[in-house]
Design a protein around this motif. Structure first.
Motif, PDB file in Angstrom:
ATOM      1  N   SER A 134       3.874   1.488   0.246  1.00  0.00           N
ATOM      2  CA  SER A 134       3.769   1.723   1.693  1.00  0.00           C
ATOM      3  C   SER A 134       2.314   1.748   2.122  1.00  0.00           C
ATOM      4  O   SER A 134       1.417   2.109   1.335  1.00  0.00           O
ATOM      5  N   ASN A 139       4.663   2.546   6.444  1.00  0.00           N
ATOM      6  CA  ASN A 139       5.520   1.367   6.503  1.00  0.00           C
ATOM      7  C   ASN A 139       5.624   0.730   5.105  1.00  0.00           C
ATOM      8  O   ASN A 139       4.607   0.504   4.445  1.00  0.00           O
ATOM      9  N   GLU A 140       6.854   0.454   4.666  1.00  0.00           N
ATOM     10  CA  GLU A 140       7.036  -0.199   3.381  1.00  0.00           C
ATOM     11  C   GLU A 140       6.610  -1.657   3.488  1.00  0.00           C
ATOM     12  O   GLU A 140       7.115  -2.408   4.320  1.00  0.00           O
ATOM     13  N   TYR A 181      -3.185   2.595  -0.479  1.00  0.00           N
ATOM     14  CA  TYR A 181      -1.741   2.549  -0.252  1.00  0.00           C
ATOM     15  C   TYR A 181      -1.075   3.619  -1.128  1.00  0.00           C
ATOM     16  O   TYR A 181      -1.690   4.151  -2.058  1.00  0.00           O
TER      17      TYR A 181
END
Length: 235
Positions: A134, A139-140, A181
């Protein structure tokens, strides 16, 4: 005319003797305990009632106590020596890691130049393993399907190409922007989710610290001070 002070005078000699006093070793402590015990035993024998002397059982019991005390003291001395030797060996081993990349428990991965390194740590075999990555907003952006994996540590390279791959004008995939991330490990066996699967983050060993209280610590650039046992794999 200047006066030269006699450095062999008593005050100077006493001061040097105090500063360089001979330290008592563990062996000396053991000998001192033994001497005290024997002195007490001899004194007891010398002052016992002639009409009611100590019997053989009592004598044997006290000698056994002496051997026990002496043995425990020697064992403590040996253990301390082994501990010191082990810490020295561990410190040398840790020093060799300075500047090396290591994988430790974590769920962060840094993408730099479209390259990132992360890892998976499985305590048991898994039928299916996926890595869900993500961005900073949660958000993936990519799912890495690893399929079946054996228990153990598995290092992984990430190219930064998202699931929804887009091509640039030259036809090459557009990678995600460099940055930090997060990811999570989703593993299962026979359809049941595994709770003993964890993620590993890349870090580097900056320095090593050794002291009598905490032992040997490796200081990582991001995670801070950890033990050698906290390092899952050296890259």
């Amino acid at each position: 005319m200047a006066t030269v002070t006699d450095t062999t005078s008593t005050p100077i000699t006493d001061l040097m003797s105090t500063m360089n006093a001979k330290k008592t070793t563990s062996t000396d402590d053991v000998s001192a305990d033994t001497d005290k015990f024997m002195t007490l035993l001899v004194t007891q024998l010398q002052n016992q009632d002639p009409l009611n002397p100590m019997d053989n059982a009592q004598m044997t019991s006290q000698l056994a106590q002496l051997q026990t005390v002496t043995g425990v003291n020697k064992l403590n001395t040996t253990l301390e020596s082994l501990k010191s030797s082990y810490q020295s060996s561990e410190a040398v081993q840790a020093t060799n890691l300075i500047g090396r990349g290591v994988l430790v428990d974590g769920n962060n991965v840094t993408l730099a130049g479209s390259k990132g390194v992360l890892g998976v740590n499985l305590a048991s075999d898994a039928d299916d393993v996926k890595i869900v990555i993500s961005d900073a907003k949660g958000n993936e952006v990519e799912t890495m399907d690893l399929g079946a994996q054996k228990a153990g540590v598995t290092p992984l390279a990430w190219d930064g190409v998202p699931d929804a791959t887009k091509l640039d004008s030259s036809g090459k995939p557009i990678t995600l922007a460099d940055g930090n991330y997060t990811f999570k490990v989703v593993a299962s066996r026979a359809g049941a989710a595994l709770t003993d699967a964890g993620g590993l983050s890349l870090d580097s060993v900056a320095s090593v610290t050794t002291n009598n209280t905490d032992g040997v610590k490796v200081n990582l650039s991001s995670k801070g001070a950890l033990t050698l046992a906290d390092i899952r794999q050296v890259l």
